[in-house]
Scaffold this motif. Structure first.
Motif, PDB file in Angstrom:
ATOM      1  N   LEU A  34       1.679 -62.804  -4.160  1.00  0.00           N
ATOM      2  CA  LEU A  34       2.410 -62.231  -5.230  1.00  0.00           C
ATOM      3  C   LEU A  34       1.522 -60.859  -5.627  1.00  0.00           C
ATOM      4  CD1 LEU A  34       2.136 -65.405  -7.750  1.00  0.00           C
ATOM      5  CD2 LEU A  34       4.270 -64.403  -6.791  1.00  0.00           C
ATOM      6  N   THR A  35       2.285 -59.978  -5.261  1.00  0.00           N
ATOM      7  CA  THR A  35       1.695 -58.652  -5.259  1.00  0.00           C
ATOM      8  C   THR A  35       2.154 -57.717  -6.490  1.00  0.00           C
ATOM      9  OG1 THR A  35       3.600 -57.826  -3.840  1.00  0.00           O
ATOM     10  CG2 THR A  35       1.508 -58.374  -2.930  1.00  0.00           C
ATOM     11  N   GLY A  36       2.625 -58.256  -7.577  1.00  0.00           N
ATOM     12  CA  GLY A  36       3.015 -57.568  -8.559  1.00  0.00           C
ATOM     13  C   GLY A  36       1.789 -56.999  -9.356  1.00  0.00           C
ATOM     14  N   ALA A  37       0.640 -57.640  -9.555  1.00  0.00           N
ATOM     15  CA  ALA A  37      -0.467 -57.333 -10.061  1.00  0.00           C
ATOM     16  C   ALA A  37      -1.284 -56.355  -9.184  1.00  0.00           C
ATOM     17  CB  ALA A  37      -1.530 -58.341 -10.195  1.00  0.00           C
ATOM     18  N   LYS A  38      -1.670 -55.169  -9.592  1.00  0.00           N
ATOM     19  CA  LYS A  38      -2.074 -54.085  -8.600  1.00  0.00           C
ATOM     20  C   LYS A  38      -3.638 -53.936  -8.645  1.00  0.00           C
ATOM     21  CE  LYS A  38       2.033 -52.850  -7.072  1.00  0.00           C
ATOM     22  NZ  LYS A  38       2.499 -53.897  -7.340  1.00  0.00           N
ATOM     23  N   PHE A  39      -4.218 -53.616  -7.501  1.00  0.00           N
ATOM     24  CA  PHE A  39      -5.512 -53.367  -7.796  1.00  0.00           C
ATOM     25  C   PHE A  39      -5.761 -51.679  -8.126  1.00  0.00           C
ATOM     26  CE2 PHE A  39      -9.628 -51.527  -5.966  1.00  0.00           C
ATOM     27  CZ  PHE A  39     -10.476 -52.633  -6.350  1.00  0.00           C
ATOM     28  N   GLY A  40      -6.379 -51.471  -9.146  1.00  0.00           N
ATOM     29  CA  GLY A  40      -6.582 -50.068  -9.620  1.00  0.00           C
ATOM     30  C   GLY A  40      -8.066 -49.791  -9.272  1.00  0.00           C
ATOM     31  N   GLY A  78       6.944 -63.673 -12.209  1.00  0.00           N
ATOM     32  CA  GLY A  78       7.587 -64.885 -12.952  1.00  0.00           C
ATOM     33  C   GLY A  78       8.187 -64.268 -14.358  1.00  0.00           C
ATOM     34  N   LEU A  79       8.302 -63.051 -14.401  1.00  0.00           N
ATOM     35  CA  LEU A  79       8.980 -62.579 -15.788  1.00  0.00           C
ATOM     36  C   LEU A  79      10.506 -62.597 -15.395  1.00  0.00           C
ATOM     37  CD1 LEU A  79       6.754 -59.550 -17.105  1.00  0.00           C
ATOM     38  CD2 LEU A  79       7.013 -61.908 -18.055  1.00  0.00           C
ATOM     39  N   GLY A  80      10.830 -61.802 -14.295  1.00  0.00           N
ATOM     40  CA  GLY A  80      12.324 -61.624 -13.870  1.00  0.00           C
ATOM     41  C   GLY A  80      12.074 -60.873 -12.570  1.00  0.00           C
ATOM     42  N   ASP A  81      13.311 -60.489 -12.065  1.00  0.00           N
ATOM     43  CA  ASP A  81      13.259 -59.719 -10.720  1.00  0.00           C
ATOM     44  C   ASP A  81      14.743 -58.813 -11.101  1.00  0.00           C
ATOM     45  OD1 ASP A  81      15.854 -61.181 -10.577  1.00  0.00           O
ATOM     46  OD2 ASP A  81      14.889 -62.654  -9.076  1.00  0.00           O
ATOM     47  N   ILE A  82      14.933 -57.982  -9.828  1.00  0.00           N
ATOM     48  CA  ILE A  82      16.031 -56.972 -10.103  1.00  0.00           C
ATOM     49  C   ILE A  82      17.304 -57.431 -10.676  1.00  0.00           C
ATOM     50  CG2 ILE A  82      17.227 -55.403  -8.655  1.00  0.00           C
ATOM     51  CD1 ILE A  82      14.998 -54.206  -9.096  1.00  0.00           C
ATOM     52  N   LYS A  83      17.583 -58.774 -10.131  1.00  0.00           N
ATOM     53  CA  LYS A  83      19.216 -59.181 -10.430  1.00  0.00           C
ATOM     54  C   LYS A  83      18.977 -59.809 -12.079  1.00  0.00           C
ATOM     55  CE  LYS A  83      21.276 -60.460  -6.221  1.00  0.00           C
ATOM     56  NZ  LYS A  83      20.703 -61.126  -5.142  1.00  0.00           N
ATOM     57  N   THR A  84      17.765 -60.234 -12.474  1.00  0.00           N
ATOM     58  CA  THR A  84      17.826 -60.903 -13.774  1.00  0.00           C
ATOM     59  C   THR A  84      16.414 -60.450 -14.323  1.00  0.00           C
ATOM     60  OG1 THR A  84      16.823 -62.910 -12.651  1.00  0.00           O
ATOM     61  CG2 THR A  84      19.263 -62.842 -13.229  1.00  0.00           C
ATOM     62  N   PRO A  85      16.247 -59.115 -14.621  1.00  0.00           N
ATOM     63  CA  PRO A  85      15.129 -58.713 -15.177  1.00  0.00           C
ATOM     64  C   PRO A  85      14.739 -59.266 -16.540  1.00  0.00           C
ATOM     65  CG  PRO A  85      16.771 -56.889 -15.192  1.00  0.00           C
ATOM     66  CD  PRO A  85      17.315 -57.917 -14.552  1.00  0.00           C
ATOM     67  N   HIS A  86      13.590 -59.276 -17.005  1.00  0.00           N
ATOM     68  CA  HIS A  86      13.080 -59.619 -18.320  1.00  0.00           C
ATOM     69  C   HIS A  86      13.707 -58.485 -19.162  1.00  0.00           C
ATOM     70  CE1 HIS A  86      10.181 -60.004 -21.510  1.00  0.00           C
ATOM     71  NE2 HIS A  86       9.800 -61.327 -21.276  1.00  0.00           N
ATOM     72  N   ALA A  90      13.913 -54.481 -18.193  1.00  0.00           N
ATOM     73  CA  ALA A  90      15.003 -53.814 -18.305  1.00  0.00           C
ATOM     74  C   ALA A  90      14.945 -52.509 -19.203  1.00  0.00           C
ATOM     75  CB  ALA A  90      16.266 -54.889 -18.951  1.00  0.00           C
ATOM     76  N   ALA A  91      14.123 -52.728 -20.371  1.00  0.00           N
ATOM     77  CA  ALA A  91      13.918 -51.381 -20.849  1.00  0.00           C
ATOM     78  C   ALA A  91      13.079 -50.499 -20.031  1.00  0.00           C
ATOM     79  CB  ALA A  91      13.232 -51.920 -22.210  1.00  0.00           C
ATOM     80  N   PHE A  92      12.189 -50.850 -19.345  1.00  0.00           N
ATOM     81  CA  PHE A  92      11.514 -49.965 -18.529  1.00  0.00           C
ATOM     82  C   PHE A  92      12.301 -49.228 -17.397  1.00  0.00           C
ATOM     83  CE2 PHE A  92       6.549 -49.759 -18.901  1.00  0.00           C
ATOM     84  CZ  PHE A  92       6.600 -50.595 -20.066  1.00  0.00           C
ATOM     85  N   ILE A  93      13.165 -50.099 -16.928  1.00  0.00           N
ATOM     86  CA  ILE A  93      13.978 -49.490 -16.052  1.00  0.00           C
ATOM     87  C   ILE A  93      15.143 -48.510 -16.832  1.00  0.00           C
ATOM     88  CG2 ILE A  93      16.241 -49.871 -14.470  1.00  0.00           C
ATOM     89  CD1 ILE A  93      14.663 -52.788 -13.907  1.00  0.00           C
ATOM     90  N   ALA A  94      15.587 -49.077 -17.979  1.00  0.00           N
ATOM     91  CA  ALA A  94      16.700 -48.228 -18.607  1.00  0.00           C
ATOM     92  C   ALA A  94      15.993 -46.553 -19.037  1.00  0.00           C
ATOM     93  CB  ALA A  94      17.125 -48.718 -19.860  1.00  0.00           C
ATOM     94  N   GLU A  95      14.653 -46.863 -19.330  1.00  0.00           N
ATOM     95  CA  GLU A  95      14.019 -45.264 -19.815  1.00  0.00           C
ATOM     96  C   GLU A  95      13.359 -44.743 -18.430  1.00  0.00           C
ATOM     97  OE1 GLU A  95      14.154 -43.874 -22.473  1.00  0.00           O
ATOM     98  OE2 GLU A  95      14.811 -45.761 -23.838  1.00  0.00           O
ATOM     99  N   GLN A  96      13.587 -45.400 -17.454  1.00  0.00           N
ATOM    100  CA  GLN A  96      12.859 -44.671 -16.016  1.00  0.00           C
ATOM    101  C   GLN A  96      11.298 -44.498 -16.258  1.00  0.00           C
ATOM    102  OE1 GLN A  96      14.812 -43.778 -12.963  1.00  0.00           O
ATOM    103  NE2 GLN A  96      15.516 -45.700 -13.764  1.00  0.00           N
TER     104      GLN A  96
END
Ligand code: FES
Length: 152
Positions: A34-40, A78-86, A90-96
């Motif tokens: 699960l690579t969604g969480a990033k090492f910063g 676990g939140l969602g994916d491209i087809k069914t975003p949380h 969806a708001a982050f995508i809409a606001e780029q």
């Protein structure tokens, strides 16, 4: 079989063997793919590794596998994916609301945790909730627009 540590990840029971003192971030990325969480920073200072643990945003580089035992972990996947975003995704995508996107996981997780406790935050409350999540691209205004879009 060697005993492992059991935890729930994105609603599924997982059992993880090996060193119980390694960071949950490494377990998620390396053991569970699960690579969604990033090492910063690896030091609890940037928020890129955020996940939800029992619905609270935590820095998974600062949580050991042993500390996650028996807990319910939600990652970006676990939140969602491209087809069914949380709705927050969806708001982050809409606001780029991403430039390089490296901080986005943590920003989304902090927003989900914020809206769970404060469904209609003020702009100041949103700023405060995200203050510990670093973005080096200067995308904060778009990120805050996404938070406000996802609220209420
Ligand atoms: Fe965990 Fe920066 S990588 S807070």
């Amino acid at each position: 079989a060697a005993a492992g540590i059991a935890l729930a990840v994105n609603g599924q029971k997982r059992t993880v063997a090996g060193d119980p003192n390694r960071p949950l971030l490494y377990v998620l990325r390396n053991d569970l793919g699960l690579t969604g969480a990033k090492f910063g920073c690896g030091k609890g200072q940037c928020g890129a590794c955020s996940v939800l643990m029992n619905n609270e945003a935590v820095r998974s580089c600062q949580v050991t596998l042993a500390q996650a035992a028996g807990k319910s972990i939600t990652t970006l996947e676990g939140l969602g994916d491209i087809k069914t975003p949380h709705p927050v995704q969806a708001a982050f995508i809409a606001e780029q609301a991403a430039q390089c996107g490296y901080c986005a996981n943590g920003m989304v997780m902090a927003t989900v945790a914020l809206l769970a406790r404060t469904p209609e935050p003020s702009l100041d409350e949103a700023k405060q909730a995200l203050a510990g999540n670093l973005c080096r691209c200067g995308t904060h205004r778009r990120i805050l627009r996404a938070v406000m879009r996802a609220s209420g």
